[in-house]
Design a protein around this motif. Sequence first.
Motif, short mmCIF file in Angstrom:
data_model
loop_
_atom_site.label_atom_id
_atom_site.label_comp_id
_atom_site.label_asym_id
_atom_site.label_seq_id
_atom_site.Cartn_x
_atom_site.Cartn_y
_atom_site.Cartn_z
N UNK B 27 -18.59 17.23 25.89
CA UNK B 27 -19.87 17.00 26.22
C UNK B 27 -20.66 16.18 25.36
N UNK B 28 -20.11 16.22 23.93
CA UNK B 28 -20.93 15.30 22.87
C UNK B 28 -20.82 14.00 23.11
N UNK B 29 -19.71 13.68 23.84
CA UNK B 29 -19.49 12.15 24.24
C UNK B 29 -19.95 11.48 25.63
N UNK B 30 -20.78 12.50 26.07
CA UNK B 30 -21.22 12.05 27.30
C UNK B 30 -20.95 12.53 28.75
N UNK B 31 -19.77 13.37 28.61
CA UNK B 31 -19.37 13.74 29.83
C UNK B 31 -19.81 15.49 29.73
N UNK B 32 -20.96 15.57 30.35
CA UNK B 32 -21.48 17.03 30.10
C UNK B 32 -20.66 18.19 30.95
N UNK B 33 -19.98 18.77 29.94
CA UNK B 33 -19.14 20.07 30.57
C UNK B 33 -20.30 21.38 30.84
N UNK B 34 -20.50 21.45 32.43
CA UNK B 34 -21.29 22.31 32.83
C UNK B 34 -20.86 23.96 32.55
N UNK B 35 -19.38 23.92 32.89
CA UNK B 35 -18.88 25.40 32.75
C UNK B 35 -17.58 25.34 32.33
N UNK B 36 -17.24 26.30 31.63
CA UNK B 36 -15.79 26.55 31.23
C UNK B 36 -15.32 27.86 32.17
N UNK B 37 -14.16 27.86 32.73
CA UNK B 37 -13.90 28.95 33.62
C UNK B 37 -12.46 29.33 33.10
N UNK B 38 -11.86 30.38 33.08
CA UNK B 38 -10.54 30.99 33.30
C UNK B 38 -10.17 31.32 34.36
N UNK B 39 -8.97 30.91 34.90
CA UNK B 39 -8.61 31.02 36.30
C UNK B 39 -8.33 32.35 36.55
N UNK B 40 -8.08 33.25 35.36
CA UNK B 40 -8.13 34.81 35.85
C UNK B 40 -8.34 35.51 34.38
N UNK B 41 -8.61 36.57 34.50
CA UNK B 41 -8.99 37.33 33.19
C UNK B 41 -8.33 38.68 33.03
N UNK B 42 -7.99 39.38 32.29
CA UNK B 42 -7.42 40.68 32.04
C UNK B 42 -6.80 40.66 30.72
N UNK B 43 -6.92 42.07 30.18
CA UNK B 43 -6.04 42.13 28.78
C UNK B 43 -5.24 43.46 29.25
N UNK B 44 -4.13 43.45 28.20
CA UNK B 44 -3.34 44.54 28.31
C UNK B 44 -2.47 44.72 29.43
N UNK B 45 -1.93 43.64 30.04
CA UNK B 45 -1.43 43.33 31.33
C UNK B 45 0.14 43.35 31.01
N UNK B 46 0.95 43.50 31.89
CA UNK B 46 2.38 43.85 31.81
C UNK B 46 3.09 43.49 33.13
N UNK B 47 4.58 43.02 32.99
CA UNK B 47 5.05 43.03 34.47
C UNK B 47 5.97 44.26 34.40
N UNK B 48 5.68 45.07 35.71
CA UNK B 48 6.61 46.37 35.71
C UNK B 48 7.21 46.28 37.00
#
Lengths: 344, 800
Positions: B27-48
């Motif tokens: 953004x500081x260099x002139x390409x304005x980042x309008x938003x930052x997204x995570x493709x997915x969210x979740x804590x304490x996950x595990x494969x079962x």
Amino acid sequence: MEQIEKLQNEALTKIADCQNNQDLNALRVEYLGKKGPIQNLMKGMKDLTPDQRPAFGQQVNQLKSQIAQAIEEKREALAKKELQEKIESEKIDITLPGRKPVVANLHPLNLVCQELEDLFIGLGYQVIEGDDIVSDEYCFERANIPKDHPARDMQDSLYIDPNWLLRTHTTAIQMEVLEQSAPHLPIKVVCPGKVYRRDDDDATHSHQFMQMEGLVIGEHVTLSDLKGTLEFMARKLFGQDRQIRFRPSFFPFTEPSVEVDVSCHICNGKGCPTCKGTGWIEILGAGEVHPNVLKMAGYDPDKCSGFAFGVGIERVAMLKYGIDDIRHFYTNDMRFMEPFKRFD
Amino acid sequence: MRISRKWLSQYMDISDLSIEELASRITDAGLEVESVESQSQGTNLVIGQVIECTMHPDSDHLHCTKVDVGDEILSIVCGAPNVAKGQKVIVAKPGAKLPGGEIKKGAIRGQESNGMICALFELGVDPHLLTEEQKAGIEVLPESAPVGNTDPLGYLGWDDEILDVALTPNRSDCLAAFNMAKEVGAILDREVKLPSYDQAASQGGPTQLHVSSKTSKCPMFLGKVIGHITIKESPEWMKELLRASGMHSINNVVDISNIVMLETGQPMHFYDKDAIKDLEITVADGFEEGYTALDGVTYDLLPEDIVITNQGKPIGIAGIMGGDDSKILDSTQGLIIECAIFDHVSIRNTARRLNLATESSVRYQKGIEPLAAQKALDRAVQLLVEYADAKEIEETVQFGKTSYEPLTLTSSFAAINDRLGTDFTSDEILNVFRRLDWKPESKGEEFSVQIPSYRTDIEGMADLSEEVIRLIGYDRLPSTLPLMEMTEGKLNAAQRLVRDLRTYLTQHGLQDCITYTLISTKKKDNAILSCGQAIELASPMSEERRYIRTSILPSLLESLAYNQARHIGNVNLYEISDVAAQEGKKVHLAFALSQKLYETRWTQDAIPADFYTGKGLIEELFEQIGVQSKRVGFVENKMDTEHFHPYRSCEIQIDHKTVGLLGEIHPSYAAECEVSSAILCELELDALMDVKKSKVKFVPISKYPSVQRDLAFVIDRQLPVENVVKVIEKQGRLDKEMVIRDVEVFDVYQGEHMDPSKKSVALSIRFQSDKKTLKEDEINSLFTSIIDHIQKECDAILRS
């Protein structure tokens, strides 16, 4: 002698008891008149021995002036009393409302516009206005906006015919100023005016709004001069503690181009809803005038340079006064306008 | 432009930067980042793994499961219809924070449930990127998924972070990931390694393909036949990149066309070779017919649209969408690649009219760098060979060419610093261009740089100065004021007049207003003191905003009606504004008075909003401007009796030329505007600006006393009092000196005890000389002569 003393007591008592001017005048006639007791005493002097006369005469004269003085004093006291009574009878209710002169006030947009004009006049700028209807040439071509730019589509701006339209930005005035001034330097102008876009009116959009363009061209006018100038403006508008920052941006008529943020005047840069938590508020776009623009107007971009900025008057007014809906400016609701009568 | 951490990580190491840090640097260099997204969210996950799955005793759709998560076995009640024993699944353990809330231990309809088996959309994945199956139930992982792995989203490749970058129009080159990577590399000062694919498409045997264009809107077209390909699933990396860019994976071939477009910014189209008869493709325009595109929708083509044709029939809307009958199917054996340059304005118009904003059309509209077509073709061939077993590759066929010439710019360090007002060293400046990979070379005070083909925005020194300041950082820019010759800051005479008028009017209780310039036909037709023939917009936004106004009052009356409808008091309004007509521009002042200009009710003082208040405002205004009263006339309104009460209005004249209208609103027009009665005035300010004004001048004060004489008489009701005043003033000379200094009307009476055709007027005349004390007999003789004349000339009957 006894007679004198008696007379004295009697007269002074009567004078002291007198309640009005009329009675006082009567007393004056009674005691000091030609037929009064004092005159009688004077007449009676001839019955005295010559050696008694001077002392007696002195006493009578003394009595006479004493009574006269008492009457005068009483007269003054009565006048004073009368005045006092008159004043007391004139008492008014100071809590009743006053006759307020009805004064109205400037429209907040004109208010902000004048404030900006005045601060730039103080820096040696002239105020130049132009026509709302401008040629495609000055609105776009001279501003280095290419023919195929979306704004130049007949559908996107408010055209009258293929060559004329309602100006989309006050940059159009700047282009006229440049051409009319060439090749003279320096140029220092601000250009306020109405501008028009094909936008549906809602809380944040208006098909008509106001801008003010600033333009400075000289032999050696730099981007840092732009920063200093805008810092001055931001502080005048939003307070001495304000900081500004530049962010790179793009406008066809300036290079480099910047968006200008001012540190939030509500939270002092700490972050609040007005600045969306960032501490900064975007107020305008600006930059160094593009060499192509100077060239088209008849200047040699190798010999001069300058900056331009364009500030949205509504934007400034909304920030300054906390106005939440741009449509307020054009409904002319008296309830909206009234607060702007304050000396500020 | 959406670019993700995974995309960028292919080309440079950014593992040390958080996504927020990355966003702020960009953004500081002139390409304005309008938003930052995570493709997915979740804590304490595990494969079962689901080791037991039975129906819930008290429900017809819930299942009770036992899930092995490696270090324990959890009882979980699951509502998904697709849950089954043996599946590998994503488990959110108690304490997990998901977009929908926190997972807690508990019971569901009496059965213990210590966690949740998750669907991807429950983990914040955009449902648009999921299949119907994925949207309907829990995510089922491959059998090989390792039980106990605590990063199931990473395992599945759903852990990308995406930057949504708003690109300014000059930087549409960054719509190409390769170019964006170069840009980010420059910003971060990191080495960027792009895949090497140069010349990859130069291979190929003889071809029968023939491509051409019949329209200037397609200056270049590259075509290539790939005789054999194998359609299959795309590799994981390709799927992940597409997903990060918000696109679905279809199959390896279609995905390659999309990936290459994302990488190079050049849209390309793959045709099923067998659907293109005679291997002939022609770009043309001039079609006016319905055409069914690959989305199954039939679009109406117009002659200006660019169309891809085969044997004279459309097979695609150029740059926007291909056709259904030539699209890539699972059965497709061979391809024809289209890589073309189309006129961006034409694409923009067509896409907008058809309401079709595709990834391809968006890129064409914003402009594509001149060498992108060749780059895209090379890269596509490279990927098709690697991932689609491309064989029987034929030579490239080219129609037209690009006009690209490599650009080298030369400038000096001093010029850069002069423009910016900085004192950067030559090393600092050269370092910026090294970071950009523009191969800077310095020679004394000068330097030169090579501009890459995709930076079409770079034309000269000014652009170089911008690169320097944005990459070094605007925080290094000093703050100064211009040092230059003194200039006088000022308003011109017209601007000062407007300011004075505003002060005058607001101080007299009139509110400053701003109304819209654009008005309806109805308002246009009701122009008052119109400045000419109204100008109509070529394509108005609405009927309300069709004409440029030629007068202010109709708009001001709308504001008046607005306030009156809300029972708002003190509505006395004015506006000063430009008005315009075919004849030219004028500046007008208009006011509308509807309420007492001043009132204190308990003392019963008031200034009514009537004709005389309006007139007084104008009279005093003219006096303050310096227009001599003898040049001003208020004469019978012959100009506009449609909007004004014909007997309570006047034309305002200066030197016998009408410059304004003033008076009470006509009752019919008031009803039409939905306002109660009002006093209206519209005045041409140009006339006031141009009029010759009397100078402010000292007038000696007479040393001699003045004498006042009063006079009352009865005259015809229709006779203007002004006529009587004029007669009086004519008799005011004594020894050539005008000794009548003032004639004041102090009473006008008509009514009871008065002949209805008559009125009684009382006047006060003030006599004074600058030369002497007027003698009684001199005044008497003047007074007698005045009475004689008004009796004769005005048919007046003296009352006293």
